[in-house]
Design an enzyme around this catalytic site. Structure first.
Site, PDB file in Angstrom:
ATOM      1  N   PRO A   1       0.803  -1.235   0.000  1.00 12.91           N
ATOM      2  CA  PRO A   1       0.000   0.000   0.000  1.00 12.91           C
ATOM      3  C   PRO A   1       0.833   1.282   0.000  1.00 12.91           C
ATOM      4  O   PRO A   1       0.863   2.023   0.994  1.00 12.91           O
ATOM      5  CB  PRO A   1      -0.844  -0.139   1.257  1.00 12.91           C
ATOM      6  N   CYS A   2       1.481   1.546  -1.103  1.00 14.89           N
ATOM      7  CA  CYS A   2       2.351   2.721  -1.171  1.00 14.89           C
ATOM      8  C   CYS A   2       1.552   4.020  -1.088  1.00 14.89           C
ATOM      9  O   CYS A   2       2.137   5.067  -0.802  1.00 14.89           O
ATOM     10  CB  CYS A   2       3.205   2.669  -2.433  1.00 14.89           C
ATOM     11  N   HIS A   3       0.241   3.957  -1.304  1.00 14.30           N
ATOM     12  CA  HIS A   3      -0.556   5.187  -1.154  1.00 14.30           C
ATOM     13  C   HIS A   3      -0.658   5.606   0.310  1.00 14.30           C
ATOM     14  O   HIS A   3      -1.100   6.709   0.602  1.00 14.30           O
ATOM     15  CB  HIS A   3      -1.953   4.987  -1.740  1.00 14.30           C
TER      16      HIS A   3
END
Length: 148
Positions: free
Chosen positions: A101-103
Site C-alpha cells: 500500500p504505497c498510497h
DNA sequence: GCACTGGATGTTT
DNA sequence: AAACATCCAGTGC
C-alpha cells in the site's frame, strides 16, 4: 497486458498475470461496475527485490487501511534510518499497488506526496479508507505507530 | 503560521 | 555518476 478486474473502495483494480504469477497490480481511476471485490489472498512475489526493498515493502504491508506512515518513519522501521528518499524510490517502482500500500506513505509535513497513478487518486484512496484531511494535509491521528 | 530555498541524504542502476 | 514519490534548517514574510 490484460488482467483481471476487481473492485476496491470505489476504484477498479487490475491484476496482471505473467506465467502464472502476479506481474503487476494497478489502479484504474474508474468506477467498478459489478466487479468482485479484490481478493485478500493475493500472493505477490517479492523474492526478486533487493534486501532493502524487501524490508521496506514487508514493513509497509503491516500498515492497515485508515493509517499512514511517513517515508522517514518507514525507512527507520525497516531498519534503514535516514533512507527516506531511498524509500521514495522503492515506492515509485512498486509493481503491486494497493497490496503493497504505497498510497499510505506520505511526506513528513503530512501532505500526501506523489503517486504513480496521480496525486488525486492517492488522496481519494486515502479518503475512501477513512483518512481525514485538514485542507490538503492529513490529520495527525492517522499516523501509524509500528510495534516495537 | 506560510512559502520558498539550498544542501544533505541512502539506495539503485 | 546520476537519478529520486524526502527531509530539515534557514530565510522572509
Amino acid at each position: 497486458m490484460q488482467g483481471r478486474l476487481y473492485s476496491y473502495r470505489g476504484f477498479t483494480i487490475e491484476v496482471v498475470y505473467k506465467s502464472g504469477r502476479i506481474a503487476q497490480i494497478r489502479v484504474l481511476d474508474r468506477r467498478p461496475a459489478g466487479l468482485p471485490g479484490l481478493p485478500q489472498n493475493l500472493r505477490v512475489d517479492i523474492s526478486d527485490f533487493t534486501p532493502f526493498e524487501r524490508a521496506v515493502m514487508g514493513k509497509l504491508m503491516e500498515v492497515p487501511p485508515g493509517r499512514v506512515v511517513t517515508y522517514g518513519m518507514l525507512a527507520s522501521a525497516a531498519g534503514y534510518p535516514g533512507a527516506a528518499r531511498a524509500v521514495g524510490r522503492v515506492m515509485a517502482k512498486n509493481p503491486y499497488a494497493v497490496v503493497v500500500p504505497c498510497h499510505r506513505v506520505v511526506r513528513s509535513d503530512l501532505h500526501p506526496g506523489s503517486y504513480a497513478y496521480g496525486t488525486g487518486v492517492k488522496r481519494r484512496l486515502l479518503l475512501a479508507e477513512g483518512v481525514r484531511f485538514n485542507g490538503d494535509r492529513i490529520s495527525r491521528k492517522h499516523i501509524h505507530r509500528f510495534k516495537v
